[in-house]
Write a protein that holds these residues in place. Sequence first.
Motif, PDB file in Angstrom:
ATOM      1  N   GLY A  93       0.789  -1.214   0.000  1.00  0.00           N
ATOM      2  CA  GLY A  93       0.000   0.000   0.000  1.00  0.00           C
ATOM      3  C   GLY A  93       0.826   1.272   0.000  1.00  0.00           C
ATOM      4  O   GLY A  93       2.061   1.247  -0.056  1.00  0.00           O
ATOM      5  N   PRO A  94       0.144   2.429   0.067  1.00  0.00           N
ATOM      6  CA  PRO A  94       0.832   3.729   0.033  1.00  0.00           C
ATOM      7  C   PRO A  94       1.863   3.887   1.144  1.00  0.00           C
ATOM      8  O   PRO A  94       2.914   4.507   0.934  1.00  0.00           O
ATOM      9  CB  PRO A  94      -0.324   4.733   0.196  1.00  0.00           C
ATOM     10  N   ALA A  95       1.563   3.339   2.328  1.00  0.00           N
ATOM     11  CA  ALA A  95       2.507   3.469   3.440  1.00  0.00           C
ATOM     12  C   ALA A  95       3.835   2.791   3.111  1.00  0.00           C
ATOM     13  O   ALA A  95       4.906   3.281   3.494  1.00  0.00           O
ATOM     14  CB  ALA A  95       1.908   2.881   4.710  1.00  0.00           C
ATOM     15  N   ARG A  96       3.782   1.657   2.390  1.00  0.00           N
ATOM     16  CA  ARG A  96       5.011   0.956   2.008  1.00  0.00           C
ATOM     17  C   ARG A  96       5.823   1.835   1.058  1.00  0.00           C
ATOM     18  O   ARG A  96       7.050   1.941   1.183  1.00  0.00           O
ATOM     19  CB  ARG A  96       4.674  -0.375   1.349  1.00  0.00           C
ATOM     20  N   GLY A  97       5.163   2.486   0.093  1.00  0.00           N
ATOM     21  CA  GLY A  97       5.865   3.365  -0.833  1.00  0.00           C
ATOM     22  C   GLY A  97       6.525   4.531  -0.132  1.00  0.00           C
ATOM     23  O   GLY A  97       7.676   4.894  -0.436  1.00  0.00           O
ATOM     24  N   LEU A  98       5.801   5.143   0.814  1.00  0.00           N
ATOM     25  CA  LEU A  98       6.355   6.262   1.567  1.00  0.00           C
ATOM     26  C   LEU A  98       7.555   5.806   2.385  1.00  0.00           C
ATOM     27  O   LEU A  98       8.591   6.487   2.433  1.00  0.00           O
ATOM     28  CB  LEU A  98       5.278   6.863   2.473  1.00  0.00           C
ATOM     29  N   PHE A  99       7.405   4.665   3.024  1.00  0.00           N
ATOM     30  CA  PHE A  99       8.503   4.129   3.829  1.00  0.00           C
ATOM     31  C   PHE A  99       9.750   3.919   2.977  1.00  0.00           C
ATOM     32  O   PHE A  99      10.852   4.322   3.348  1.00  0.00           O
ATOM     33  CB  PHE A  99       8.067   2.811   4.468  1.00  0.00           C
TER      34      PHE A  99
END
Length: 256
Positions: free
Chosen positions: A11-17
Amino acid sequence: TSAFFRRPRSGPARGLFDTVISLVDLESDIIAEDTTRLGLVRAACADEANAYFEAIAPEWDQVRALHVQDSLIEQAMLQAVDGMVINDMLDIGTGTGRILEVFAKRIQRGLGIDISRQMLSIARNRLEGPGWENCAVRIGDAYAPGVGSAAFDVTVLHQVLHFLDDPAAAVEAAAKTLRPGGKLLVVDFSPHTVETLRTEHHHHRLGFADAEMATWCRSAGLADPDITHLVARTTPDTAERPLTITLWVAARKDAP
């Protein structure tokens, strides 16, 4: 230490991380020191948990009964596999062997694994009588059960995940042990705020949400779980809001 943070799985959180991590010098002295310290903290937590289990093992079933209506949970678990032909069952974190005892007459073979030798000693004593010859226990780890892939028809995680650093990884490891069509049974607390379970009983997580568990099951190649909520008997800590125990039952969809 009450909380650990880890990389999101998707998800988006993985990309941001991943974007933030790409900007960090992972070879820096600060990161090295933090990594070393993290290892020490995790080892200390593991030692405390192991010491707790060794000390509490003789009274484990009584302690667990303070929060779990065992008869209702066990009945729900048996109903979840009603009609299944169970040749092989795996109980991860078997503790005193109670779940093997409950299922013994429904299965051809049962194997329980646990990291606590004291717990396993109690389980062996419990299962050495007549009627339990089809069950055995041995040392094993929730993250790496060491039993091979697709070897079991039913795998159980009964009141195990809340003790773990990475419960999602344990669900994934458990799913790999299942044959196609096999079922994973997870029993644990629904989300709650009873901090004494963390401070006095070494729970790493104060329960799990249904959506969270469903995400872990899907990521592990399982179907969305069937969900049963059961309210535990009231305790002094939860006199106004009794704890709720949840049974999640998820079947393996495809061949591992």
